[in-house]
Write an enzyme that holds these catalytic residues in place. Structure first.
Site, PDB file in Angstrom:
ATOM      1  N   ARG A   1       5.102  -7.404 -18.280  1.00  0.00           N
ATOM      2  CA  ARG A   1       5.334  -7.132 -19.702  1.00  0.00           C
ATOM      3  C   ARG A   1       6.790  -6.931 -20.092  1.00  0.00           C
ATOM      4  O   ARG A   1       7.092  -6.796 -21.272  1.00  0.00           O
ATOM      5  CB  ARG A   1       4.482  -5.930 -20.138  1.00  0.00           C
TER       6      ARG A   1
ATOM      7  N   HIS B   1       3.562  -3.451 -11.479  1.00  0.00           N
ATOM      8  CA  HIS B   1       2.880  -4.714 -11.807  1.00  0.00           C
ATOM      9  C   HIS B   1       2.882  -4.937 -13.319  1.00  0.00           C
ATOM     10  O   HIS B   1       3.213  -6.032 -13.801  1.00  0.00           O
ATOM     11  CB  HIS B   1       1.450  -4.662 -11.268  1.00  0.00           C
TER      12      HIS B   1
ATOM     13  N   GLN C   1      -3.935  -5.005 -24.967  1.00  0.00           N
ATOM     14  CA  GLN C   1      -3.343  -5.757 -23.851  1.00  0.00           C
ATOM     15  C   GLN C   1      -3.118  -4.830 -22.656  1.00  0.00           C
ATOM     16  O   GLN C   1      -3.319  -5.223 -21.509  1.00  0.00           O
ATOM     17  CB  GLN C   1      -2.013  -6.383 -24.284  1.00  0.00           C
TER      18      GLN C   1
ATOM     19  N   SER D   1       0.808  -1.235   0.000  1.00  0.00           N
ATOM     20  CA  SER D   1       0.000   0.000   0.000  1.00  0.00           C
ATOM     21  C   SER D   1       0.841   1.287   0.000  1.00  0.00           C
ATOM     22  O   SER D   1       0.440   2.257  -0.644  1.00  0.00           O
ATOM     23  CB  SER D   1      -1.033   0.003   1.131  1.00  0.00           C
TER      24      SER D   1
HETATM   25  C1  LIG Z   1       1.937 -13.250 -21.050  1.00  0.00           C
HETATM   26  C2  LIG Z   1       0.519 -12.850 -20.849  1.00  0.00           C
HETATM   27  C3  LIG Z   1      -0.471 -13.441 -21.602  1.00  0.00           C
HETATM   28  C4  LIG Z   1      -1.804 -13.077 -21.424  1.00  0.00           C
HETATM   29  N1  LIG Z   1      -2.771 -13.667 -22.208  1.00  0.00           N
HETATM   30  C5  LIG Z   1      -4.061 -13.308 -22.036  1.00  0.00           C
HETATM   31  C6  LIG Z   1      -5.102 -13.885 -22.835  1.00  0.00           C
HETATM   32  O1  LIG Z   1      -4.847 -14.724 -23.690  1.00  0.00           O
HETATM   33  N2  LIG Z   1      -6.378 -13.477 -22.646  1.00  0.00           N
HETATM   34  C7  LIG Z   1      -6.702 -12.541 -21.695  1.00  0.00           C
HETATM   35  O2  LIG Z   1      -7.875 -12.224 -21.551  1.00  0.00           O
HETATM   36  N3  LIG Z   1      -5.748 -11.974 -20.946  1.00  0.00           N
HETATM   37  C8  LIG Z   1      -4.454 -12.321 -21.087  1.00  0.00           C
HETATM   38  N4  LIG Z   1      -3.491 -11.733 -20.325  1.00  0.00           N
HETATM   39  C9  LIG Z   1      -3.884 -10.656 -19.423  1.00  0.00           C
HETATM   40  C10 LIG Z   1      -3.987 -11.131 -17.961  1.00  0.00           C
HETATM   41  O3  LIG Z   1      -5.003 -12.099 -17.809  1.00  0.00           O
HETATM   42  C11 LIG Z   1      -4.308  -9.917 -17.062  1.00  0.00           C
HETATM   43  O4  LIG Z   1      -5.586  -9.412 -17.365  1.00  0.00           O
HETATM   44  C12 LIG Z   1      -3.325  -8.803 -17.261  1.00  0.00           C
HETATM   45  O5  LIG Z   1      -2.026  -9.329 -17.227  1.00  0.00           O
HETATM   46  C13 LIG Z   1      -3.515  -7.747 -16.154  1.00  0.00           C
HETATM   47  O6  LIG Z   1      -3.053  -8.296 -14.959  1.00  0.00           O
HETATM   48  P1  LIG Z   1      -3.873  -8.199 -13.621  1.00  0.00           P
HETATM   49  O7  LIG Z   1      -5.272  -8.682 -13.782  1.00  0.00           O
HETATM   50  O8  LIG Z   1      -3.005  -8.823 -12.579  1.00  0.00           O
HETATM   51  O9  LIG Z   1      -3.857  -6.563 -13.455  1.00  0.00           O
HETATM   52  P2  LIG Z   1      -4.774  -5.609 -12.624  1.00  0.00           P
HETATM   53  O10 LIG Z   1      -6.174  -5.629 -13.106  1.00  0.00           O
HETATM   54  O11 LIG Z   1      -4.086  -4.297 -12.644  1.00  0.00           O
HETATM   55  O12 LIG Z   1      -4.762  -6.261 -11.196  1.00  0.00           O
HETATM   56  C14 LIG Z   1      -3.628  -6.111 -10.348  1.00  0.00           C
HETATM   57  C15 LIG Z   1      -3.708  -7.131  -9.201  1.00  0.00           C
HETATM   58  O13 LIG Z   1      -4.808  -6.826  -8.368  1.00  0.00           O
HETATM   59  C16 LIG Z   1      -5.367  -8.021  -7.849  1.00  0.00           C
HETATM   60  N5  LIG Z   1      -6.781  -8.111  -8.265  1.00  0.00           N
HETATM   61  C17 LIG Z   1      -7.317  -7.636  -9.390  1.00  0.00           C
HETATM   62  N6  LIG Z   1      -8.629  -7.859  -9.429  1.00  0.00           N
HETATM   63  C18 LIG Z   1      -8.929  -8.510  -8.299  1.00  0.00           C
HETATM   64  C19 LIG Z   1     -10.128  -9.041  -7.755  1.00  0.00           C
HETATM   65  N7  LIG Z   1     -11.304  -8.909  -8.378  1.00  0.00           N
HETATM   66  N8  LIG Z   1     -10.069  -9.664  -6.573  1.00  0.00           N
HETATM   67  C20 LIG Z   1      -8.908  -9.792  -5.905  1.00  0.00           C
HETATM   68  N9  LIG Z   1      -7.722  -9.313  -6.358  1.00  0.00           N
HETATM   69  C21 LIG Z   1      -7.745  -8.684  -7.544  1.00  0.00           C
HETATM   70  C22 LIG Z   1      -4.551  -9.175  -8.381  1.00  0.00           C
HETATM   71  O14 LIG Z   1      -3.529  -9.500  -7.462  1.00  0.00           O
HETATM   72  C23 LIG Z   1      -3.930  -8.584  -9.629  1.00  0.00           C
HETATM   73  O15 LIG Z   1      -2.736  -9.218 -10.018  1.00  0.00           O
HETATM   74  C24 LIG Z   1      -2.158 -12.085 -20.476  1.00  0.00           C
HETATM   75  C25 LIG Z   1      -1.146 -11.489 -19.704  1.00  0.00           C
HETATM   76  C26 LIG Z   1       0.165 -11.843 -19.895  1.00  0.00           C
HETATM   77  C27 LIG Z   1       1.227 -11.161 -19.069  1.00  0.00           C
END
Ligand SMILES: Cc1cc2nc3c(=O)[nH]c(=O)nc-3n(C[C@H](O)[C@H](O)[C@H](O)COP(=O)(O)OP(=O)(O)OC[C@H]3O[C@@H](n4cnc5c(N)ncnc54)[C@H](O)[C@@H]3O)c2cc1C
Length: 256
Positions: free
Chosen positions: A212, A207, A87, A67
């Site tokens: 990335r 993050h 993305q 935080s």
């Molecule tokens: C190599 C790679 C391939 C990918 N391929 C695909 C794909 O094919 N299709 C696709 O749709 N996406 C894909 N993604 C995207 C991936 O699923 C994530 O949406 C994206 O990386 C954003 O990450 P995030 O959700 O952790 O980020 P943010 O939304 O910024 O979330 C940050 C963090 O907050 C926490 N958090 C977020 N929401 C919640 C919640 N509701 N409850 C509790 N904790 C939460 C988690 O710890 C999360 O890591 C890919 C990502 C990567 C890096």
């Protein structure tokens, strides 16, 4: 120019791919912001960054006390092909700061040129002959080795022709009085450059960088992530160094 903690400062525009870039728009906070937000519970505040502060940031990052990294904010202007924007848009948490409405829209910190209203000349990412990559052996990797240069030359030519056909049909539709919001359907969307503002907390930026800059991210996004890294490391040298731990960082440092 960027607004860095209330001052207009000259900052670099980092070019990415053939026509894209990343530019800092604004920063609020510095490494001391992380330190002071952590120390508030002891009613303590630092004014000069010290070795002790550095150790505190290391401790916070290592033990997942995240935080304090959410009080600094960064806004970027990005110009990238739609396939990268699509993305990037997934990074939501820590990006929804714009407003104090309890039910605020989580996507409000993303503002993008939509081509609904503007008819600025479309720009497309054109992959050069030596830049085409083969399908990977490991399906979990996005791409593999470069393809043969002859095939690359052919693909680039085909891409240019394809983009040109779409542009011609787009222009024709506009000329015939069709609205921009429908005429854009003719544009080759994945490679179309779009411009947007992305705001995120320092933790949110870290993050995104961790995911990335990693070798399994799409190459083109990796290049944008490197530009973001280069822009923020100067302003948050300790926090970014402690938060961004992906393997490729070592590679990056080796290049410097
Ligand atoms: C190599 C790679 C391939 C990918 N391929 C695909 C794909 O094919 N299709 C696709 O749709 N996406 C894909 N993604 C995207 C991936 O699923 C994530 O949406 C994206 O990386 C954003 O990450 P995030 O959700 O952790 O980020 P943010 O939304 O910024 O979330 C940050 C963090 O907050 C926490 N958090 C977020 N929401 C919640 C919640 N509701 N409850 C509790 N904790 C939460 C988690 O710890 C999360 O890591 C890919 C990502 C990567 C890096």
């Amino acid at each position: 120019m960027a607004n860095i903690n209330g001052k207009q400062v000259e900052t670099p525009i980092i070019k990415v791919l053939d026509k894209g870039y990343v530019r800092l728009e604004a920063i609020t906070g510095r490494d001391l912001t992380t330190v002071n937000s952590a120390r508030v519970s002891y009613d303590k505040k630092s004014y000069e960054f010290s070795e002790r502060d550095k150790k505190l940031i290391r401790f916070l990052a290592k033990h997942g006390h995240t935080s304090p990294f959410r009080h600094a904010f960064v806004t970027f202007e990005i110009y990238a092909p739609l396939m990268v924007a699509r993305q990037w848009w997934k990074y939501i948490v820590g990006s929804d700061h714009s407003g104090d409405d309890f039910f605020r829209d989580p996507f409000t910190a993303w503002n993008e040129s939509s081509r609904r209203y503007v008819t600025e000349i479309p720009q497309f990412y054109i992959v050069q002959p030596h830049e085409w990559r083969s399908a990977p052996e490991n399906k979990k990797q996005g791409s593999g080795e470069p393809v043969d240069i002859k095939l690359g030359q052919q693909l680039t030519k085909q891409l240019i022709n394809y983009v040109k056909l779409g542009e011609d049909l787009y222009e024709q539709a506009l000329h015939n009085g069709v609205c921009a919001e429908q005429a854009r359907l003719f544009l080759a969307a994945y490679g179309l450059y779009v411009r947007w503002y992305w705001s995120a907390s320092l933790q949110g930026v870290a993050h995104m960088l961790n995911q990335r800059l990693a070798h399994d991210a799409q190459k083109e996004f990796q290049m944008y992530a490197r530009a973001v890294y280069d822009l923020v490391i100067e302003h948050f040298p300790v926090s970014i160094n402690e938060l961004v731990k992906m393997a490729d960082k070592a590679e990056k440092e080796g290049e410097q």
